[in-house]
Design an enzyme around this catalytic site. Structure first.
Site, PDB file in Angstrom:
ATOM      1  N   HIS A   1       0.821  -1.221   0.000  1.00  0.00           N
ATOM      2  CA  HIS A   1       0.000   0.000   0.000  1.00  0.00           C
ATOM      3  C   HIS A   1       0.847   1.260   0.000  1.00  0.00           C
ATOM      4  O   HIS A   1       0.350   2.336  -0.313  1.00  0.00           O
ATOM      5  CB  HIS A   1      -1.050  -0.017   1.130  1.00  0.00           C
ATOM      6  CG  HIS A   1      -0.545   0.252   2.513  1.00  0.00           C
ATOM      7  ND1 HIS A   1      -0.247  -0.752   3.408  1.00  0.00           N
ATOM      8  CD2 HIS A   1      -0.308   1.413   3.165  1.00  0.00           C
ATOM      9  CE1 HIS A   1       0.151  -0.206   4.549  1.00  0.00           C
ATOM     10  NE2 HIS A   1       0.123   1.094   4.434  1.00  0.00           N
TER      11      HIS A   1
ATOM     12  N   ASP B   1       1.066  -7.700   1.914  1.00  0.00           N
ATOM     13  CA  ASP B   1       1.222  -6.245   1.807  1.00  0.00           C
ATOM     14  C   ASP B   1       2.704  -5.863   1.775  1.00  0.00           C
ATOM     15  O   ASP B   1       3.222  -5.274   2.717  1.00  0.00           O
ATOM     16  CB  ASP B   1       0.501  -5.567   2.969  1.00  0.00           C
ATOM     17  CG  ASP B   1       0.275  -4.073   2.706  1.00  0.00           C
ATOM     18  OD1 ASP B   1       0.848  -3.559   1.724  1.00  0.00           O
ATOM     19  OD2 ASP B   1      -0.455  -3.438   3.463  1.00  0.00           O
TER      20      ASP B   1
ATOM     21  N   SER C   1       3.753   1.763   9.015  1.00  0.00           N
ATOM     22  CA  SER C   1       3.545   0.937   7.831  1.00  0.00           C
ATOM     23  C   SER C   1       4.858   0.770   7.080  1.00  0.00           C
ATOM     24  O   SER C   1       5.534   1.755   6.813  1.00  0.00           O
ATOM     25  CB  SER C   1       2.520   1.590   6.898  1.00  0.00           C
ATOM     26  OG  SER C   1       1.226   1.263   7.275  1.00  0.00           O
TER      27      SER C   1
END
Lengths: 717, 717
Positions: free
Chosen positions: B81, B218, B651
């Site tokens: 992402h 991810d 992240s």
């Protein structure tokens, strides 16, 4: 080739290990189970003893549920949802027993559970030979089916003559093969003793239905009365509490993870001995069709009731029923997919075919068996869509259902009793009428019309070869939707079947008298009646063809697997055993087998169905757990999970510990265990009960009914 | 009294034990942590060593995410992402890298990640004294805030002059108290190397977002390039791979339950040192308002796009962003309720107040502190609804946002650079313009109008005392809805701000020139501009009042608890450590900390976002697990769960094992761990990463990129 051998071996191991864990054992098998090895700590004869009194004498059927005697004075413990109808019909706007619960402060205050009976099993015997004697060589398939049905009716009638006051029923154990005659006593004076409020007894509602972890106090207490001379009698203030031959000891200590448990109850129906053809039909056609139809119908009903509480109340029980079925079917579809059930059954059948083909005598007798069964299902597929519409037409429109029942009744009631369809026999007709009148109370025209229109539209779109001619003629070819609208305008404007008085009278009229009404729905029913008669015959034919095939299938499977089979559930008394045990519903998730008050608090939102009573929350807050705490978890156990083998009908069944003491009440299965109806799964088959500690804690601390604990012999402290 | 003492003791134990598990530690604290005792098996100086090269030199900021170097040739591992925007803007209808993924077969085929930069931390030093020197006695609250902001801008400008090519940033560590100047290098030539298809990298989509168990791959690989002389440079084919001072060793064995792990990354923002007044404001006002508003806006956008894919595409990223926030806020609300955070904070503050009051000198200095903070929030509540509308007006209507930005720019850009709002300073303005132009691409009039109308209606219903006069005059008193409709008819008919050319030009115009456009949205922005200026001042005032109070609060809390505090996250590099560890999200449910390919198969429906590529399913079916299987689970681990302390901005952070080797990439938190922003919870604070074994397995077996494994030094077999 080596791979094939491996697959075969794997499958056989799978079949056998699969069967090892499963089993809704009929009474006749209990003594051969070696339950002591599994964990039972009492002699199996104390569970079932044809020569004396045993635990099964404490088990009753109450409504569609199971219940058990828990005191010498006829006190019965069952589910809240099993007493729901009685509590609802006893309620008034001033005394709402669903919302507030009900507690009789004394025996005098116990109120009649209207329409409830308690059934006690008295005896049973095998009547297979007599039943099958009705079949003569050369009979066609439909005649075979009718002959067996007729013979069963005769056996039942004779048994009831010989045992006045008892009720007889013949249960088919293995399809087309074994039949057992049961004799039952029905007690008719059943009363409500303690029903917790809906916010405990139905806590979680549809959202939690078919789900673990569960926090529902799904229990209630009833009491059954008899005439002063001990005979079954309708309600009378003179009646006295019934003294059962046997009642269960309650164990207020409960159980913990890993403990042995067993269940006695009346599981309804399973389909484990069916073939891959049956499962494929279910997976590909019936389950998705019905689930999607119900999904849509529920949304229609919810929308209709959205801004009108009165309309919503009319729809509630249908919404609930359909939601229950829909979720069950969705669970089954998930299980069929996850367990690759159809594929596995096919592999089993391949191995079986290879076994059959390996011996010339076997091949001669059974060689074509599977292919023949396959052909029956192939044929069934060819009219599947049409038949689904015919089946769901009366289930979708109440008015059409009234009309069809009225028209059927007028035809069937003209025949001698033994020749009628069961619903119209004298012994069953009062129940049939009662159901129609109940449905009338929930009738709401706009919804009825939307659902009927949808079914007619579906009929107008049936493929060639499955068309329903009567409807085609009614609707015509051009713009079916407009035609249906016009038709329904006229029908709903003119019908009288929305009036209780008319329906009630019509249910007792001969065909000729119905003509006077000239009711458009009865006329539609009359026009479709031959279609339904033809459908009935089609099914008799198919059953007549299939049943002997399935009987032979069981025969040859027994030879192949060299083991005994457990017959599919059929509403007769069964035992199933297992352990308190969690499971993994999906990757990286583990469900522990005991839920606690912690979860009640977590789930409580204050809004139905998660609106725990403030008094209960206060007790939890105070940690006023009495003697019902499970120390290890620091809380009162609420729900328990165990790997016994249950299905619908097991609701209300007592869960018993290794010493045969009651430690919970069964009421549901986990979502993944909806697959139980088709196959038992070591991984997923888990049943759900309410823990006895929660039952007793709520009854004592929240209900304040110390005397009930005392009646059950449970010390208060 | 004894109870009170007990409560106090309990609270202190709670506070301390709470802090024991938490911690996003700044670099300066790492060496005092005794990580070896916790499970670290290397010397802490290998993690951070101001005198030499250490693991932190391998950590970069990329976009809003963290990433890490995993090869000597500038290869970066981060989240899918985090590379999404680059892959999307590089896509064409023929080459859809979101749908199909992207793999550069050689370095030449790597494609530029447009707009991406990689930030490397070069140095940092405390500048608190200099920053606070800007504050002079007698300054009013707003002046204090502005003076500090101005001083920070000066320090940054000076640092950048002294270190050409570097970028400087001042981070506030403890509010109103400590400030640190960071020097960063920005590398500007970033390229895509391997991005798996969305069906792996985004598997589970919004449904699984903020949820465990997770099965999302991810991850993505990027590479950063520099000029042949090693200096930062814009993209050029002549550029060469960057050689980082340090890159992380990958451990293809991964970890197992219970293993020690730590994370280095750039957590965004937490609010742990705020008071009960702040938390109550969040719980009662801000979170529910915004969650409900977004819920409604999402439904509007989904409905708009329901039957029109092109419209849906325009709305997708906004829907995604709002859904992400909404679910996060709902999770926070759940956590606030379950953990009784406000109540606990109040008890903490009561204990603190008692400590303060116990000593006259302390009482004199801090006695009124908490009450003063309480008054600031009381005041904030009085304009909360009005301010929410002002804040969400430009976030709801794109056109109004364009207009307000244009009008602001024309005002701000007229000032000297250092006096402008940060968004309009030369160093930031290109980014600001880029954002507006991106939003223009997603502009869709019907939705814009519905959302704007809703905000104006809300404004028309504001209570007395919070009314926005400019809007009142525009809308009038009678039938606001009709008035708004008329107003919007006229505005949308006339505006030119839906045209990129016009917006682009307007973003560079002085105030005077804007008049020529006579655009109704710019006119509205102009009328509301003073209101926004007043709101800005109100906030400067409040910040000026609150910040010194919060600084004093930290002072006295330190005295009370006799311990060091970790400053709240503020986008600077932090270390957090913990263990691979499951949790119980609710009663009777336990989440295991390692998910596997089993779950990928279970979740796969074939429909987005659960549409696993057929090739991946085939690999699973074949059990072609290579060297990446975790034997204990008989499958390849996909997701891992651990009790480190993370928040947004983490992240893409590398998850490192006890020896400092990379064993996964952090990308999310569990639903219950959204509460991390307010408090760390031993029970619920769990972060989610993709396991290195899944990263490598997908890259090798599905992607076929053996050479990437080789570049990372991972043996292929």
């Amino acid at each position: 080739m080596r791979l094939r051998g491996f697959v075969l071996l794997f499958l056989i191991v799978w079949i056998v290990s699969g069967l090892a864990g499963e089993g809704m054992w009929p009474l006749s098998e209990i003594r051969q189970l070696d339950l002591k090895k599994k964990g039972l700590k009492i002699d199996p004869s104390r569970i079932y003893n044809p020569q004396g009194v045993s635990l099964i004498d404490a088990i009753v059927k109450v409504g569609g549920c199971t219940g058990s005697f828990v005191s010498p004075n006829g006190l019965i413990l069952t589910n809240h949802h099993c007493a729901y109808r009685a509590a609802q019909s006893a309620s008034t706007p001033e005394h709402d027993y669903i919302r507030n619960g009900f507690l009789a402060a004394s025996r005098e205050e116990e109120i009649p559970a209207k329409g409830y009976t308690v059934r006690i099993t008295e005896s049973y015997r095998d009547v297979s030979e007599e039943v099958l004697s009705a079949v003569t060589p050369g009979m066609d398939f439909a005649a075979r089916t009718r002959a067996i049905q007729r013979k069963i009716k005769e056996i039942v009638a004779r048994a009831e003559r010989e045992h006045p006051g008892k009720r007889a029923e013949v249960a088919e154990m293995f399809i087309g093969k074994t039949y057992v005659l049961f004799l039952y006593t029905y007690l008719k004076d059943v009363r409500l003793v303690y029903v917790p409020p809906r916010s405990i007894g139905e806590f979680g509602g549809e959202e939690d239905n078919w789900m673990w972890p569960r926090h529902t106090g799904d229990f209630s207490f009833l009491r059954v009365y008899v005439a002063p001379d001990g005979s079954p009698a309708e309600y009378s203030p003179q009646n006295v509490p019934y003294h059962p031959r046997k009642y269960l000891q309650v164990n207020p200590q409960g159980v913990d993870e890993g403990d042995f448990v067993f269940i006695l109850g009346y599981p309804g129906r399973t389909y484990r001995h069916r073939t891959s053809y049956f499962l494929a039909f279910e997976e590909e056609i019936r389950l998705p069709c019905v689930a999607n139809l119900y999904d849509w119908q529920i949304r229609v009903m919810e929308k209709a009731g959205q801004n009108d509480r009165e309309v919503m109340l009319k729809h509630l029980s249908r919404i609930k029923g359909r939601a229950n079925v829909m979720k069950n079917y969705r669970g089954k579809l998930l299980g069929l997919k996850r367990l690759h059930l159809v594929e596995r059954k096919r592999e089993e059948e391949k191995a079986l075919q290879a076994f059959i083909d390996a011996d010339p005598a076997r091949k001669a007798k059974y060689g074509e068996l599977l292919a023949a069964i396959g052909r029956v299902y192939q044929e069934r597929r060819q009219s599947a869509q049409r038949n689904l519409i015919l089946d769901y037409l009366p289930r979708s429109s109440n008015l059409f259902n009234f009309a069809l029942t009225i028209y059927r009744a007028s035809n069937e009631r003209a025949k001698p009793d033994l020749e009628r369809e069961p619903a119209f026999m004298d012994r069953n007709y009062p129940r049939t009428k009662e159901r129609i009148l109940l449905a009338l109370k929930d009738y709401y025209e706009p919804t009825d019309r939307i659902l009927l229109k949808d079914m007619l539209l579906r009929a107008s779109r049936l493929p060639e070869g499955q068309r329903i001619q009567v409807l085609d003629e009614m609707i015509g070819q051009e713009d079916p939707e407009a035609a249906i609208d016009r038709l329904l305008d006229a029908m709903y404007a003119r019908t009288m079947l929305n009036k209780e008085r008319i329906v009630y009278a019509a249910l007792e009229q001969p065909v000729e008298s119905l003509k006077i009404l000239d009711d458009p729905f009865i006329n539609l029913a009359k026009n479709l009646y031959p279609v339904y008669q033809e459908l009935k015959k089609e099914r008799e034919r198919r059953k007549g063809e299939l049943d002997p095939l399935l009987a032979k299938l069981v025969e040859v499977k027994k030879q192949f697997l060299q083991k005994k089979f457990v017959p599919d559930a059929n509403g007769t008394l069964r035992l199933t055993y297992g352990h308190i045990r969690g499971y993994s519903p999906r990757d990286a998730v583990y469900y522990q087998p005991i839920s606690t008050l912690r979860g009640v608090v977590e789930k409580t939102t204050g809004e139905e169905p998660f609106d725990t009573p403030a008094d209960l929350l206060a007790l939890i807050e105070k940690k006023d757990f009495g003697r019902f705490q499970l120390k290890r978890l620091g809380s009162v156990p609420v729900g328990i999970l165990y790997d016994t083998d249950t299905t619908g009908g097991n609701s209300g069944s007592p869960i018993l510990d290794a010493r045969g003491r009651l430690i919970g009440v069964n009421f549901d299965r986990a979502f993944e265990a909806t697959i139980n109806d088709y196959a038992w799964s070591e991984e997923y088959s888990r049943s759900i009960g309410v823990d006895i500690r929660y039952v007793l804690w709520v009854t004592q601390k929240f209900g304040g009914a110390d005397w009930l604990l005392q009646e059950m012999g449970v010390p208060l402290k």
